[in-house]
Design a protein around this motif. Sequence first.
Motif, PDB file in Angstrom:
ATOM      1  N   VAL A 157       4.421  -5.638  -6.264  1.00  0.00           N
ATOM      2  CA  VAL A 157       3.306  -5.897  -5.362  1.00  0.00           C
ATOM      3  C   VAL A 157       3.219  -7.371  -4.985  1.00  0.00           C
ATOM      4  CG1 VAL A 157       0.773  -5.983  -5.284  1.00  0.00           C
ATOM      5  CG2 VAL A 157       1.920  -3.896  -6.027  1.00  0.00           C
ATOM      6  N   GLN A 158       3.561  -8.258  -5.902  1.00  0.00           N
ATOM      7  CA  GLN A 158       3.472  -9.694  -5.639  1.00  0.00           C
ATOM      8  C   GLN A 158       4.440 -10.149  -4.547  1.00  0.00           C
ATOM      9  OE1 GLN A 158       4.093 -11.630  -9.405  1.00  0.00           O
ATOM     10  NE2 GLN A 158       2.012 -11.212 -10.137  1.00  0.00           N
ATOM     11  N   ASN A 159       5.517  -9.400  -4.347  1.00  0.00           N
ATOM     12  CA  ASN A 159       6.572  -9.836  -3.440  1.00  0.00           C
ATOM     13  C   ASN A 159       6.764  -8.960  -2.210  1.00  0.00           C
ATOM     14  OD1 ASN A 159       7.616 -12.096  -5.146  1.00  0.00           O
ATOM     15  ND2 ASN A 159       8.056 -10.431  -6.569  1.00  0.00           N
ATOM     16  N   HIS A 160       5.965  -7.897  -2.093  1.00  0.00           N
ATOM     17  CA  HIS A 160       6.186  -6.968  -0.984  1.00  0.00           C
ATOM     18  C   HIS A 160       4.860  -6.439  -0.455  1.00  0.00           C
ATOM     19  CE1 HIS A 160      10.495  -6.934  -1.838  1.00  0.00           C
ATOM     20  NE2 HIS A 160      10.166  -6.875  -3.109  1.00  0.00           N
ATOM     21  N   GLU A 161       4.904  -5.886   0.741  1.00  0.00           N
ATOM     22  CA  GLU A 161       3.714  -5.321   1.365  1.00  0.00           C
ATOM     23  C   GLU A 161       3.245  -4.092   0.583  1.00  0.00           C
ATOM     24  OE1 GLU A 161       1.968  -6.419   3.930  1.00  0.00           O
ATOM     25  OE2 GLU A 161       3.269  -8.160   4.244  1.00  0.00           O
ATOM     26  N   ILE A 162       1.934  -3.954   0.446  1.00  0.00           N
ATOM     27  CA  ILE A 162       1.369  -2.823  -0.286  1.00  0.00           C
ATOM     28  C   ILE A 162       1.768  -1.499   0.366  1.00  0.00           C
ATOM     29  CG2 ILE A 162      -0.795  -1.699  -0.946  1.00  0.00           C
ATOM     30  CD1 ILE A 162      -2.029  -4.518  -1.096  1.00  0.00           C
ATOM     31  N   SER A 163       1.818  -1.486   1.700  1.00  0.00           N
ATOM     32  CA  SER A 163       2.145  -0.256   2.418  1.00  0.00           C
ATOM     33  C   SER A 163       3.588   0.182   2.205  1.00  0.00           C
ATOM     34  CB  SER A 163       1.889  -0.444   3.916  1.00  0.00           C
ATOM     35  OG  SER A 163       2.676  -1.507   4.426  1.00  0.00           O
ATOM     36  N   ASP A 164       4.412  -0.680   1.619  1.00  0.00           N
ATOM     37  CA  ASP A 164       5.824  -0.364   1.371  1.00  0.00           C
ATOM     38  C   ASP A 164       6.060   0.271   0.009  1.00  0.00           C
ATOM     39  OD1 ASP A 164       6.609  -1.354   3.817  1.00  0.00           O
ATOM     40  OD2 ASP A 164       7.106  -3.344   3.056  1.00  0.00           O
ATOM     41  N   ILE A 165       4.995   0.507  -0.764  1.00  0.00           N
ATOM     42  CA  ILE A 165       5.159   0.904  -2.163  1.00  0.00           C
ATOM     43  C   ILE A 165       4.478   2.244  -2.433  1.00  0.00           C
ATOM     44  CG2 ILE A 165       4.750   0.212  -4.563  1.00  0.00           C
ATOM     45  CD1 ILE A 165       4.536  -2.705  -3.454  1.00  0.00           C
ATOM     46  N   TRP A 166       5.206   3.122  -3.104  1.00  0.00           N
ATOM     47  CA  TRP A 166       4.660   4.399  -3.550  1.00  0.00           C
ATOM     48  C   TRP A 166       4.655   4.450  -5.074  1.00  0.00           C
ATOM     49  CZ3 TRP A 166       7.170   9.158  -0.630  1.00  0.00           C
ATOM     50  CH2 TRP A 166       6.795   9.126   0.720  1.00  0.00           C
ATOM     51  N   LEU A 167       3.650   5.156  -5.614  1.00  0.00           N
ATOM     52  CA  LEU A 167       3.627   5.554  -7.021  1.00  0.00           C
ATOM     53  C   LEU A 167       3.727   7.069  -7.071  1.00  0.00           C
ATOM     54  CD1 LEU A 167       0.693   3.597  -8.764  1.00  0.00           C
ATOM     55  CD2 LEU A 167       3.120   3.446  -9.334  1.00  0.00           C
ATOM     56  N   THR A 168       4.479   7.591  -8.047  1.00  0.00           N
ATOM     57  CA  THR A 168       4.530   9.037  -8.188  1.00  0.00           C
ATOM     58  C   THR A 168       4.864   9.401  -9.623  1.00  0.00           C
ATOM     59  OG1 THR A 168       5.496  11.093  -7.332  1.00  0.00           O
ATOM     60  CG2 THR A 168       6.972   9.198  -7.518  1.00  0.00           C
TER      61      THR A 168
END
Length: 354
Positions: A157-168
């Motif tokens: 999260v510190q290095n990338h856009e939040i919209s680019d990350i999924w949790l599953t």
Amino acid sequence: MASEREIFSLSGPLYLIAIDWSNTCHRRSIAASLVQGVYILERDRQQNRQGFNALAPPWWEFFHFQLIQVLVDNEDQSYFGAIYEYKFPNSHFHNKTKNDIQNQNQNPPKYVIAFRGTITKKGNRSQDFKINLTLIRDNLHNCSRFHIGLQVVHNIVQNHEISDIWLTGHSLGSSIALLIGRNMVKTGIDLETYLFNPPFTSLPVEKITKNEKLKHGIRITHSVLTAGLASAVNICKSKSINKSESITLLSSWIPYLFVNPSDPICAEYVGYFEHREKMAAIGKGEIGRIATQNSIRSIIGNAIGKDQLEPSHLLPSANVAINLSPSPDFKRAHGIHQWWNPDVQCNYKLYQFR
């Protein structure tokens, strides 16, 4: 010998040749497949299947992901999670058509952090069951798997856009993903999250009886008891501001919950959200609100001086998908495979806490 369910070419969603990232069913199938990839990674490790013999890679490579990190349990050295990175394919990859390429450009996640559930086979049984006990006791926040997962999510999260990350995650893994998601929300970060068969660690009213009136009566009684106990130990009075702030923050996060009413582990989520609506409809919304923020276990813990966190399975908001397809046994009702079946019949409903 590998089972058919481990082999992507035999049991994976091969129909997803052209991915439409705006399609909820496609996203669901891919998220579930990436979780399956973690299960097979651990089976590969145990069976010492390496190189061309490894069965896990197709579960992410088919969707143009690459594995960039495996999450390892400190106690038994098992693989419990994975971080995948999406790689945009070349326009000529597999002779894809123009429409295929356009579909692929509809905002796929850059990173997916996936967590497997319990493996009951020798080599995993002991540690996985131990962690399940911490979940039942509302103590998952003290588990090393949670802390390892939370740290890697913070790093991404510190290095990338939040919209680019999924949790599953699936089963126990969905509880880990859910708890990480809750913690991230409290820092102002809402991650797109896919939770398959998340355990509901409370009274399983949905499976106790099929009588709808009796179910409703039991849930009303439980809610009234919970709210009454909370008031009796002054939780609502002494911590009302913190509780309200917390529930307001969490209500903005709307994870996807995939539940099967034939699965006793997650079935109660069906009644949990329906009951909240019914309580509001009969003018008992305040009781429902208090019950949403507390469990009897956490209330008693606070009453005897133990600082209890909010029960992680209690969610204010969610996009709930209920599998309406027949599930003849527990294995299929709780299994991850059902969620990429092209014939699965799902009923989607948004529940948002207000």
